[in-house]
Scaffold this active site. Structure first.
Site, PDB file in Angstrom:
ATOM      1  N   ASP A 197       0.858  -1.191   0.000  1.00  0.00           N
ATOM      2  CA  ASP A 197       0.000   0.000   0.000  1.00  0.00           C
ATOM      3  C   ASP A 197       0.891   1.236   0.000  1.00  0.00           C
ATOM      4  O   ASP A 197       1.661   1.449   0.929  1.00  0.00           O
ATOM      5  CB  ASP A 197      -0.890  -0.027   1.256  1.00  0.00           C
ATOM      6  CG  ASP A 197      -1.954   1.064   1.222  1.00  0.00           C
ATOM      7  OD1 ASP A 197      -1.911   1.927   0.322  1.00  0.00           O
ATOM      8  OD2 ASP A 197      -2.824   1.047   2.115  1.00  0.00           O
ATOM      9  N   GLU A 224      -1.356  -0.970  -4.083  1.00  0.00           N
ATOM     10  CA  GLU A 224      -2.516  -0.182  -3.669  1.00  0.00           C
ATOM     11  C   GLU A 224      -2.196   1.314  -3.667  1.00  0.00           C
ATOM     12  O   GLU A 224      -1.176   1.727  -3.116  1.00  0.00           O
ATOM     13  CB  GLU A 224      -2.912  -0.640  -2.265  1.00  0.00           C
ATOM     14  CG  GLU A 224      -4.122   0.063  -1.684  1.00  0.00           C
ATOM     15  CD  GLU A 224      -4.611  -0.682  -0.442  1.00  0.00           C
ATOM     16  OE1 GLU A 224      -4.514  -1.927  -0.387  1.00  0.00           O
ATOM     17  OE2 GLU A 224      -5.093   0.006   0.493  1.00  0.00           O
ATOM     18  N   HIS A 300     -11.995  -2.199   1.703  1.00  0.00           N
ATOM     19  CA  HIS A 300     -11.170  -1.645   2.776  1.00  0.00           C
ATOM     20  C   HIS A 300     -11.932  -1.828   4.081  1.00  0.00           C
ATOM     21  O   HIS A 300     -13.164  -1.745   4.104  1.00  0.00           O
ATOM     22  CB  HIS A 300     -10.936  -0.147   2.527  1.00  0.00           C
ATOM     23  CG  HIS A 300     -10.183   0.537   3.629  1.00  0.00           C
ATOM     24  ND1 HIS A 300     -10.815   1.132   4.693  1.00  0.00           N
ATOM     25  CD2 HIS A 300      -8.861   0.697   3.822  1.00  0.00           C
ATOM     26  CE1 HIS A 300      -9.889   1.636   5.499  1.00  0.00           C
ATOM     27  NE2 HIS A 300      -8.700   1.392   4.994  1.00  0.00           N
ATOM     28  N   GLU A 319     -21.038 -12.942  -5.156  1.00  0.00           N
ATOM     29  CA  GLU A 319     -20.541 -14.159  -5.804  1.00  0.00           C
ATOM     30  C   GLU A 319     -19.018 -14.275  -5.736  1.00  0.00           C
ATOM     31  O   GLU A 319     -18.473 -15.355  -5.523  1.00  0.00           O
ATOM     32  CB  GLU A 319     -21.006 -14.196  -7.266  1.00  0.00           C
ATOM     33  CG  GLU A 319     -20.668 -15.509  -7.946  1.00  0.00           C
ATOM     34  CD  GLU A 319     -21.221 -15.591  -9.364  1.00  0.00           C
ATOM     35  OE1 GLU A 319     -21.779 -14.588  -9.856  1.00  0.00           O
ATOM     36  OE2 GLU A 319     -21.088 -16.673  -9.961  1.00  0.00           O
TER      37      GLU A 319
HETATM   38 MG   LIG Z   1      -4.974   1.571   1.780  1.00  0.00          MG
END
Ligand SMILES: [Mg+2]
Length: 373
Positions: A197, A224, A300, A319
């Site tokens: 991230d 990310e 998140h 799904e």
């Molecule tokens: Mg993040």
């Protein structure tokens, strides 16, 4: 059944004049009905601002407090109430914090509906696809090697087979980043998923591409927010040319922002937070948008057990809702606010079958950490 009151509760572990870490404050809501049913929700946002949005008296038609909009209404009419809230607080924000406040209330309405009909929220959403959901755990790097090895081993000991790291300056110093990823790969081996991230930290597309090339050897599951979410052109270039899966969207709200994000940035994975994107109701639209654009939805989630339960119900009924973020926070607001917190079992969260969200709040903890203003 009618809504008789809406309560916004601001919780905070440190004193107001002390620094507050991620997970150490929270804004939860309770919606009370004349039948005695009570719905619980939360938003991971600025508690004081959200509380004001709920409690403020009306100024005019498109500038009304959310409590006044809901009181007297039938809580089972969730879609109509969502649109009523959206319309009548339009001037306070069709995006951002007004949607965060609506998210909390929407989750509480689903909780009431589940209890009223005597079924879990995932049944109301169309039925569960799975009994348990695989989780990933996030860790914030420590300054020392031994500390980092200890953190990674702690995640593996929970049975997690998917790990994310970010924060504490990760992404700012390439040699240091590579050394850290090398250490993590040594600990977890080749089979555990590893994602990073960047919190929008890389400077621009060409800078980010150099970083991606240098980190490719670590077999990253996703990267990310490599760039700020407004840098749609840079993100689209990166998605196309980095060869890595780009993810993002934890700060975005409503189907409208996610449609733009999916079309302009072309992420492989979107990460709406169910307590900010517009709640359970709006998350359904966002999930379908992700499907239409060939993207995966991995939410998140890093707040209390209310957020966790709402996310679990949603993913269970999706799904391809196959991966959930499981908070690693030591904050009492994560560990204890919900007294029947959904636990990790061998790296998975079991899907609950009790009516509504099925969360029970620890009233003593609310009294202890409640901010009274
Ligand atoms: Mg993040």
């Amino acid at each position: 059944m009618k809504i008789v009151d809406v309560e916004a509760i601001w919780l905070r572990v440190p004193a107001l004049d002390q620094p507050c870490e991620w997970g150490e404050d929270a804004l939860i809501v309770r919606i009370y009905t004349d039948s005695g049913l009570l719905g619980i929700g939360e938003t991971d946002s600025s508690p004081a601002v959200v509380k004001a949005l709920i409690e403020t008296p009306a100024s005019h038609e498109t500038c009304q407090g959310l409590r006044d909009i809901l009181v007297g209404e039938n809580p089972l009419e969730i879609d109509r109430l969502w649109k009523k809230m959206y319309r009548h607080c339009e001037y306070m924000g069709r995006r951002g914090v007004a949607i965060h406040a609506i998210s909390a209330l929407d989750i509480a309405l689903w909780d009431i509906a589940g209890q009223h009909y005597g079924v879990p929220v995932h049944t109301l959403l169309g039925g569960k696809y799975r009994e348990r959901i695989a989780a990933y755990g996030t860790f914030i790097p420590r300054p020392d090697e031994a500390g980092n090895r200890e953190r990674v081993r702690g995640l593996l000991a929970q049975g997690l087979r998917s790990i994310k790291l970010g924060g504490a300056g990760f992404g700012e110093d390439l040699p240091r980043d590579k050394a850290l990823l090398q250490l993590v790969r040594e600990e977890i081996g080749d089979d555990v998923q590893l994602q990073i991230d960047l919190v929008g930290r890389w400077r621009n597309y060409s800078h980010a591409l150099v970083q991606c090339d240098a980190l490719r050897q670590f077999n990253l599951n996703w990267i990310e927010e490599p760039l700020p979410s407004d840098d749609t052109r840079g993100l689209a270039y990166l998605a196309e040319r980095s060869g890595l899966r780009v993810s993002g969207g934890e700060g975005l709200a409503t189907r409208h922002e996610f449609r733009h994000f999916l079309e302009a940035s072309r992420p492989a994975i979107i990460q709406p937070d169910i307590t900010r994107c517009g709640g359970i109701s709006e998350m359904r639209y966002i999930y379908e948008l992700a499907q239409l654009h060939g993207a995966q939805l991995v939410p998140h989630g890093f707040s209390t057990g209310i957020l966790l339960a709402a996310t679990v119900h949603f993913l269970a009924a999706s799904e391809f809702g196959e991966l959930i973020e499981y908070s690693q926070s030591d904050s009492p607001l994560f560990r204890g606010l919900v007294s029947n917190l959904l636990a990790l079992e061998d790296g998975h969260v079991r899907v609950p079958d009790s009516p509504g969200l099925g969360v029970i709040l620890d009233e003593a903890m609310i009294e202890r950490y409640r901010v009274r203003t």
